[in-house]
Scaffold this motif. Structure first.
Motif, PDB file in Angstrom:
ATOM      1  N   MET A 169       0.828  -1.183   0.000  1.00  0.00           N
ATOM      2  CA  MET A 169       0.000   0.000   0.000  1.00  0.00           C
ATOM      3  C   MET A 169       0.872   1.245   0.000  1.00  0.00           C
ATOM      4  SD  MET A 169      -1.286  -0.136   3.942  1.00  0.00           S
ATOM      5  CE  MET A 169      -1.217   1.631   4.162  1.00  0.00           C
ATOM      6  N   CYS A 170       0.518   2.186  -0.834  1.00  0.00           N
ATOM      7  CA  CYS A 170       1.120   3.520  -0.889  1.00  0.00           C
ATOM      8  C   CYS A 170       2.366   3.591  -1.774  1.00  0.00           C
ATOM      9  CB  CYS A 170       1.461   4.067   0.494  1.00  0.00           C
ATOM     10  SG  CYS A 170       0.102   4.058   1.664  1.00  0.00           S
ATOM     11  N   THR A 171       2.509   4.733  -2.404  1.00  0.00           N
ATOM     12  CA  THR A 171       3.665   5.048  -3.235  1.00  0.00           C
ATOM     13  C   THR A 171       4.040   6.500  -2.986  1.00  0.00           C
ATOM     14  OG1 THR A 171       2.921   3.511  -4.958  1.00  0.00           O
ATOM     15  CG2 THR A 171       4.532   5.177  -5.604  1.00  0.00           C
ATOM     16  N   ARG A 172       5.336   6.779  -2.917  1.00  0.00           N
ATOM     17  CA  ARG A 172       5.814   8.155  -2.769  1.00  0.00           C
ATOM     18  C   ARG A 172       6.912   8.415  -3.798  1.00  0.00           C
ATOM     19  NH1 ARG A 172      11.397   9.266  -1.389  1.00  0.00           N
ATOM     20  NH2 ARG A 172      11.539  11.024   0.023  1.00  0.00           N
ATOM     21  N   VAL A 173       6.870   9.584  -4.454  1.00  0.00           N
ATOM     22  CA  VAL A 173       7.804   9.943  -5.516  1.00  0.00           C
ATOM     23  C   VAL A 173       8.257  11.395  -5.322  1.00  0.00           C
ATOM     24  CG1 VAL A 173       8.206  10.058  -8.003  1.00  0.00           C
ATOM     25  CG2 VAL A 173       6.499   8.468  -7.098  1.00  0.00           C
ATOM     26  N   VAL A 174       9.557  11.654  -5.483  1.00  0.00           N
ATOM     27  CA  VAL A 174      10.095  13.011  -5.434  1.00  0.00           C
ATOM     28  C   VAL A 174      10.626  13.391  -6.812  1.00  0.00           C
ATOM     29  CG1 VAL A 174      11.770  14.565  -4.368  1.00  0.00           C
ATOM     30  CG2 VAL A 174      10.756  12.728  -3.015  1.00  0.00           C
ATOM     31  N   TRP A 175      10.272  14.583  -7.266  1.00  0.00           N
ATOM     32  CA  TRP A 175      10.803  15.175  -8.504  1.00  0.00           C
ATOM     33  C   TRP A 175      11.587  16.413  -8.070  1.00  0.00           C
ATOM     34  CZ3 TRP A 175       7.218  17.649 -12.768  1.00  0.00           C
ATOM     35  CH2 TRP A 175       7.986  17.944 -13.906  1.00  0.00           C
ATOM     36  N   PRO A 176      12.909  16.302  -7.915  1.00  0.00           N
ATOM     37  CA  PRO A 176      13.677  17.362  -7.267  1.00  0.00           C
ATOM     38  C   PRO A 176      14.085  18.521  -8.170  1.00  0.00           C
ATOM     39  CG  PRO A 176      15.114  15.538  -7.781  1.00  0.00           C
ATOM     40  CD  PRO A 176      13.731  15.122  -8.205  1.00  0.00           C
ATOM     41  N   ASP A 177      13.867  18.397  -9.461  1.00  0.00           N
ATOM     42  CA  ASP A 177      14.347  19.427 -10.387  1.00  0.00           C
ATOM     43  C   ASP A 177      13.255  19.825 -11.375  1.00  0.00           C
ATOM     44  OD1 ASP A 177      14.315  16.996 -11.635  1.00  0.00           O
ATOM     45  OD2 ASP A 177      16.298  17.168 -12.546  1.00  0.00           O
ATOM     46  N   ALA A 178      12.100  20.171 -10.861  1.00  0.00           N
ATOM     47  CA  ALA A 178      10.957  20.551 -11.697  1.00  0.00           C
ATOM     48  C   ALA A 178      10.993  22.055 -11.952  1.00  0.00           C
ATOM     49  CB  ALA A 178       9.652  20.151 -11.018  1.00  0.00           C
ATOM     50  N   ALA A 179      11.902  22.475 -12.833  1.00  0.00           N
ATOM     51  CA  ALA A 179      12.045  23.893 -13.189  1.00  0.00           C
ATOM     52  C   ALA A 179      12.217  24.769 -11.946  1.00  0.00           C
ATOM     53  CB  ALA A 179      10.850  24.359 -14.014  1.00  0.00           C
ATOM     54  N   GLY A 180      13.082  24.321 -11.051  1.00  0.00           N
ATOM     55  CA  GLY A 180      13.378  25.089  -9.849  1.00  0.00           C
ATOM     56  C   GLY A 180      12.542  24.722  -8.649  1.00  0.00           C
ATOM     57  N   ALA A 181      11.517  23.912  -8.828  1.00  0.00           N
ATOM     58  CA  ALA A 181      10.678  23.470  -7.713  1.00  0.00           C
ATOM     59  C   ALA A 181      11.023  22.036  -7.351  1.00  0.00           C
ATOM     60  CB  ALA A 181       9.197  23.585  -8.083  1.00  0.00           C
ATOM     61  N   VAL A 182      10.640  21.646  -6.145  1.00  0.00           N
ATOM     62  CA  VAL A 182      10.742  20.257  -5.710  1.00  0.00           C
ATOM     63  C   VAL A 182       9.318  19.764  -5.495  1.00  0.00           C
ATOM     64  CG1 VAL A 182      11.569  18.672  -3.934  1.00  0.00           C
ATOM     65  CG2 VAL A 182      12.974  20.630  -4.612  1.00  0.00           C
ATOM     66  N   ILE A 183       8.906  18.778  -6.287  1.00  0.00           N
ATOM     67  CA  ILE A 183       7.538  18.270  -6.263  1.00  0.00           C
ATOM     68  C   ILE A 183       7.556  16.847  -5.715  1.00  0.00           C
ATOM     69  CG2 ILE A 183       5.456  17.828  -7.594  1.00  0.00           C
ATOM     70  CD1 ILE A 183       6.255  20.745  -7.632  1.00  0.00           C
ATOM     71  N   VAL A 184       6.697  16.582  -4.752  1.00  0.00           N
ATOM     72  CA  VAL A 184       6.589  15.233  -4.200  1.00  0.00           C
ATOM     73  C   VAL A 184       5.129  14.792  -4.263  1.00  0.00           C
ATOM     74  CG1 VAL A 184       6.396  16.142  -1.844  1.00  0.00           C
ATOM     75  CG2 VAL A 184       7.013  13.762  -2.176  1.00  0.00           C
ATOM     76  N   GLY A 185       4.918  13.539  -4.649  1.00  0.00           N
ATOM     77  CA  GLY A 185       3.582  12.982  -4.701  1.00  0.00           C
ATOM     78  C   GLY A 185       3.507  11.692  -3.914  1.00  0.00           C
ATOM     79  N   ARG A 186       2.336  11.406  -3.363  1.00  0.00           N
ATOM     80  CA  ARG A 186       2.142  10.136  -2.674  1.00  0.00           C
ATOM     81  C   ARG A 186       0.704   9.672  -2.838  1.00  0.00           C
ATOM     82  NH1 ARG A 186       1.184   9.634   2.974  1.00  0.00           N
ATOM     83  NH2 ARG A 186       1.134   7.409   2.485  1.00  0.00           N
ATOM     84  N   ASN A 187       0.548   8.352  -2.972  1.00  0.00           N
ATOM     85  CA  ASN A 187      -0.752   7.698  -2.904  1.00  0.00           C
ATOM     86  C   ASN A 187      -0.946   7.137  -1.504  1.00  0.00           C
ATOM     87  OD1 ASN A 187      -1.337   8.055  -5.644  1.00  0.00           O
ATOM     88  ND2 ASN A 187      -0.383   6.105  -6.212  1.00  0.00           N
ATOM     89  N   MET A 188      -2.144   7.265  -0.978  1.00  0.00           N
ATOM     90  CA  MET A 188      -2.512   6.560   0.245  1.00  0.00           C
ATOM     91  C   MET A 188      -3.387   5.382  -0.156  1.00  0.00           C
ATOM     92  SD  MET A 188      -2.658   5.784   3.405  1.00  0.00           S
ATOM     93  CE  MET A 188      -1.920   7.094   4.391  1.00  0.00           C
ATOM     94  N   ASP A 189      -2.860   4.182   0.020  1.00  0.00           N
ATOM     95  CA  ASP A 189      -3.587   2.953  -0.290  1.00  0.00           C
ATOM     96  C   ASP A 189      -3.950   2.277   1.031  1.00  0.00           C
ATOM     97  OD1 ASP A 189      -2.721   3.653  -2.817  1.00  0.00           O
ATOM     98  OD2 ASP A 189      -1.200   2.081  -2.928  1.00  0.00           O
ATOM     99  N   TYR A 190      -5.228   1.942   1.185  1.00  0.00           N
ATOM    100  CA  TYR A 190      -5.644   1.256   2.411  1.00  0.00           C
ATOM    101  C   TYR A 190      -6.924   0.496   2.145  1.00  0.00           C
ATOM    102  CZ  TYR A 190      -5.015   0.507   7.398  1.00  0.00           C
ATOM    103  OH  TYR A 190      -4.755  -0.060   8.615  1.00  0.00           O
ATOM    104  N   HIS A 191      -7.203  -0.493   2.992  1.00  0.00           N
ATOM    105  CA  HIS A 191      -8.349  -1.369   2.762  1.00  0.00           C
ATOM    106  C   HIS A 191      -9.631  -0.831   3.378  1.00  0.00           C
ATOM    107  CE1 HIS A 191      -8.137  -2.887   6.919  1.00  0.00           C
ATOM    108  NE2 HIS A 191      -6.829  -2.899   6.746  1.00  0.00           N
ATOM    109  N   ARG A 192      -9.579   0.342   4.022  1.00  0.00           N
ATOM    110  CA  ARG A 192     -10.786   0.971   4.550  1.00  0.00           C
ATOM    111  C   ARG A 192     -10.570   2.472   4.618  1.00  0.00           C
ATOM    112  NH1 ARG A 192     -10.504   1.322  10.628  1.00  0.00           N
ATOM    113  NH2 ARG A 192      -8.416   0.634  11.235  1.00  0.00           N
ATOM    114  N   ASP A 193     -11.674   3.192   4.740  1.00  0.00           N
ATOM    115  CA  ASP A 193     -11.620   4.654   4.826  1.00  0.00           C
ATOM    116  C   ASP A 193     -10.873   5.062   6.090  1.00  0.00           C
ATOM    117  OD1 ASP A 193     -12.043   7.355   4.688  1.00  0.00           O
ATOM    118  OD2 ASP A 193     -14.229   7.247   4.638  1.00  0.00           O
ATOM    119  N   LEU A 194      -9.971   6.012   5.969  1.00  0.00           N
ATOM    120  CA  LEU A 194      -9.188   6.483   7.109  1.00  0.00           C
ATOM    121  C   LEU A 194      -9.766   7.754   7.731  1.00  0.00           C
ATOM    122  CD1 LEU A 194      -5.568   5.899   5.752  1.00  0.00           C
ATOM    123  CD2 LEU A 194      -6.799   4.536   7.457  1.00  0.00           C
ATOM    124  N   ALA A 195     -10.938   8.187   7.262  1.00  0.00           N
ATOM    125  CA  ALA A 195     -11.567   9.407   7.792  1.00  0.00           C
ATOM    126  C   ALA A 195     -10.566  10.556   7.815  1.00  0.00           C
ATOM    127  CB  ALA A 195     -12.148   9.152   9.179  1.00  0.00           C
TER     128      ALA A 195
END
Length: 342
Positions: free
Chosen positions: A1-27
């Motif tokens: 469950m879950c994935t995290r990715v960093v893009w450190p050189d996005a035209a001067g920005a640092v962009i990070v993304g993540r998925n939250m994967d889980y088998h039930r709602d986390l409210a």
């Protein structure tokens, strides 16, 4: 469950993304937390602190900080790691509960290097907590990243904390442990091997796809393009809805995702069950010590019937402080249940 990715050189920005994967709602709700809040370790209170930095965080059941970014541009992301073993509790070492683990770093540090140096100095231990509702004991590891593009992966294995610290460690998923993930990646075409790019939802396959596609992103023309590009990568590593298997949290579905711009301090949240995108710009927030902790209740605010979307920086409300789960609270619930069963 879950994935995290960093893009450190996005035209001067640092962009990070993540998925939250889980088998039930986390409210999950979003919170804005100001400087000056007093917190402790959630274990025995031996380690206490006052938050130096304000932060925007995503919670699970308003009991554990699972994702977030502070005003200095340090971000963190809690993911599942089935191999996690935290070791026996030692009274003479600083400790943090799972619920406050990420929050400690957001409260106290501006960079990954500062956080890693503190870990090396204190040899901090992590104390697992039982979810009072489900009885689950989370098995988690933690990724940290910052506005310089630096990164660290923290994993407790066989009772010992392993820290993988390098700006090259841009992708993180779940099992197996991180060093084995790097070995498996080296077998994939484009990373030194001849294995075709895999397409399943296995953590190792998601790791390979996230690494492959994030390394091929074109430079964005603006922040909107950078955020959209990261969403395209983490959606490629998302897991579709499925019949839940509570015995296998790693066999989960993606319930929400976050993309954060660590350089420009924008935190973007997308729900897969309430399909709206909202974001918070830290420039619009006041993290001064005189301000209360505020919450954005996503269940009530995000809906298919015209719910909120876009910039929600002004939508947070004071509904009392964030009360992260503590060992004492877990033990109290357990004692109550024992009494009811007698």
């Amino acid at each position: 469950m879950c994935t995290r990715v960093v893009w450190p050189d996005a035209a001067g920005a640092v962009i990070v993304g993540r998925n939250m994967d889980y088998h039930r709602d986390l409210a999950t709700n979003l919170w804005t937390l100001p400087r000056g809040v007093r917190r402790d370790d959630g274990v025995r209170g031996a380690l206490s602190w006052t938050a130096k930095f304000g932060s925007v965080v995503a919670t699970a059941f308003d009991m554990i900080t699972v994702d977030g970014m502070n005003e200095a541009g340090l971000a963190g992301h809690v993911l599942w790691l089935a191999e996690s073993e935290y070791g026996d509790f030692e009274e003479d070492r600083p400790a943090l509960s799972q619920a406050v683990w990420l929050q400690y770093f957001l409260d106290n540090f501006a960079t990954v290097s500062e956080a890693v140096a503190w870990i090396a100095e204190t040899k901090v231990q992590l104390v697992p907590l039982t979810d009072p509702a489900s009885g689950e004991v989370p098995a988690i590891h933690l990724a940290l990243d910052d506005a310089t593009g630096d990164s660290a992966i923290l994993e407790y294995l066989d009772g010992v904390l392993e820290v993988h610290h390098s700006s090259e460690y841009r992708v993180m998923t779940n099992s197996p442990r991180y060093e084995e993930q790097l070995t498996l990646l080296a077998q994939v075409e484009g990373f030194g091997g001849d294995r075709p790019l895999p397409g399943t939802t296995l953590a190792s396959d998601r790791f390979a796809r996230a690494a492959y596609y994030s390394s091929r992103l074109a430079q964005p023309v603006n922040q909107l393009g950078a955020i959209a590009a990261m969403f395209s990568v983490i959606r490629n590593a998302a897991q579709p809805f499925r019949v839940p298997d509570p015995g296998k949290p790693e066999a989960s579905q993606t319930i929400w995702q976050v993309v954060a711009d660590l350089a420009n301090r924008r935190y973007v949240f997308e729900s897969n069950t309430r399909p709206n995108i909202v974001w918070v710009d830290m420039a619009d927030l006041d993290f001064g010590e005189q301000n209360p902790e505020k919450v954005l209740n996503l269940a009530s605010k995000m809906s298919l019937e015209g719910g909120i979307a876009g910039n929600v920086s002004a939508e947070f409300k004071d509904d009392g402080p964030l009360r992260l789960l503590t060992l004492a609270a877990v033990e109290h619930v357990a004692a109550q249940r024992r009494g009811q069963s007698d």
